[in-house]
Design a protein around this motif. Sequence first.
Motif, PDB file in Angstrom:
ATOM      1  N   LEU A  30      -8.019  33.295  13.105  1.00 53.20           N
ATOM      2  CA  LEU A  30      -9.455  33.937  12.744  1.00 53.20           C
ATOM      3  C   LEU A  30     -10.722  32.661  11.991  1.00 53.20           C
ATOM      4  CD1 LEU A  30      -9.204  37.446  11.375  1.00 53.20           C
ATOM      5  CD2 LEU A  30      -9.373  37.209  13.792  1.00 53.20           C
ATOM      6  N   ILE A  31     -10.271  32.021  11.878  1.00 52.14           N
ATOM      7  CA  ILE A  31     -11.507  31.563  10.633  1.00 52.14           C
ATOM      8  C   ILE A  31     -11.920  30.123  11.716  1.00 52.14           C
ATOM      9  CG2 ILE A  31     -11.830  29.710   8.697  1.00 52.14           C
ATOM     10  CD1 ILE A  31      -9.704  31.689   7.006  1.00 52.14           C
ATOM     11  N   TRP A  32     -10.428  29.309  12.729  1.00 54.67           N
ATOM     12  CA  TRP A  32     -10.594  28.635  13.305  1.00 54.67           C
ATOM     13  C   TRP A  32     -11.452  28.811  14.893  1.00 54.67           C
ATOM     14  CZ3 TRP A  32     -13.003  23.930  10.484  1.00 54.67           C
ATOM     15  CH2 TRP A  32     -12.810  23.434   9.706  1.00 54.67           C
ATOM     16  N   GLY A  33     -10.381  29.878  14.946  1.00 57.79           N
ATOM     17  CA  GLY A  33     -10.456  30.184  16.360  1.00 57.79           C
ATOM     18  C   GLY A  33     -12.025  30.789  17.192  1.00 57.79           C
ATOM     19  N   GLY A  34     -12.832  30.636  16.558  1.00 57.85           N
ATOM     20  CA  GLY A  34     -14.392  31.172  16.438  1.00 57.85           C
ATOM     21  C   GLY A  34     -14.252  32.889  16.216  1.00 57.85           C
ATOM     22  N   ALA A  35     -13.926  33.418  15.311  1.00 62.30           N
ATOM     23  CA  ALA A  35     -14.294  34.855  15.059  1.00 62.30           C
ATOM     24  C   ALA A  35     -15.307  35.031  14.056  1.00 62.30           C
ATOM     25  CB  ALA A  35     -13.333  35.911  14.280  1.00 62.30           C
ATOM     26  N   GLU A  36     -16.644  34.656  14.464  1.00 62.23           N
ATOM     27  CA  GLU A  36     -17.676  35.566  14.377  1.00 62.23           C
ATOM     28  C   GLU A  36     -17.269  36.353  12.756  1.00 62.23           C
ATOM     29  OE1 GLU A  36     -22.526  35.491  14.167  1.00 62.23           O
ATOM     30  OE2 GLU A  36     -21.061  35.686  15.929  1.00 62.23           O
ATOM     31  N   ASN A  37     -18.284  36.100  11.423  1.00 65.66           N
ATOM     32  CA  ASN A  37     -17.356  36.623  10.560  1.00 65.66           C
ATOM     33  C   ASN A  37     -16.096  37.391  10.049  1.00 65.66           C
ATOM     34  OD1 ASN A  37     -21.036  36.654   9.387  1.00 65.66           O
ATOM     35  ND2 ASN A  37     -20.971  38.868  11.108  1.00 65.66           N
ATOM     36  N   TRP A  38     -15.603  36.587  10.029  1.00 67.91           N
ATOM     37  CA  TRP A  38     -14.196  36.442   9.927  1.00 67.91           C
ATOM     38  C   TRP A  38     -13.654  37.515   8.786  1.00 67.91           C
ATOM     39  CZ3 TRP A  38     -12.305  34.706   5.674  1.00 67.91           C
ATOM     40  CH2 TRP A  38     -13.060  33.203   4.852  1.00 67.91           C
TER      41      TRP A  38
END
Length: 215
Positions: A126-134
Motif C-alpha cells: 500500500l505504502i510503496w505500491g502507489g495506494a493514495e491515502n493508504w
Amino acid sequence: MTLSADLYFSFRSPYSYLAIGRYRAMARQYAVDIALRPVYPLAIRQPDFFERNHPNWLRYTFLDMARVAQFHGIPFGAPRPDPIVQDVATRRIAPDQPYIRRITRLGQAAARRGAGLVFAHEAGQLIWGGAENWHEGDHLATAAARAGLDLAELDREVADEPETLDAEIAANLQALEDAGHWGVPTLVFDGEPFFGQDRIEMAQWRMEQKGLAER
C-alpha cells in the motif's frame, strides 16, 4: 528441520519494501521461519540524517530504488502520504509523526502474533505500491485481513499499549545493533547479518549451507 531468522524492517524504507516480498516468498517456499522485527526509521532515530547527507544522496536513492523495483518487477511509487512528516525543501523532520508511529506499532503487534512478515508485505504494498491515502479508509484493514489479522484489534492494542510496543521496537533495534548492523533491511541468520535488498540470495546461500530445504 525448520530454520529461523530475524528480519529488521522499517515501513519508511523503500529498500525494506523491495526486500519484504522476496523474503516472504522464501519463507513460503523453504522451511525457514522469518520473524519480522520492526524498527523506527533513521528519520526518527537520527532526525538530522537527511540534512547532513551529501546533496546527491537523495537523487541517487530515488533513481536506484525505482530501477531495483523495475528489475524485479515490483510495483513501486512514491508514498502518498510519506510515512514520515518532513519538510521537502529543508529536509527537516517534524516532531509529530502520527503515520510512522501507528504503522510501526501495528507491525510490532502483528509480529507478536507471528504474522509480522505477511502484514509488513501487505502494508508495504500500500505504502510503496502507489495506494493514495493508504492510511485512510479500508486500505489497512484489507491488508491486515490478507495477513489473517483484524485491524480493529491491532489498533486497540496500539492505543492501549503504545509505550510497551515502543519498548519492544527499541529492543528490536538493540538486537539489530548487537548482531552487528544498524540499517534496514537486515536479515540476521545464525548470528550473521545480511544488510540490504541485494543480499537476499547470499542469505539464502548461507541457509542452504545450514540445511535449508523446500517445504
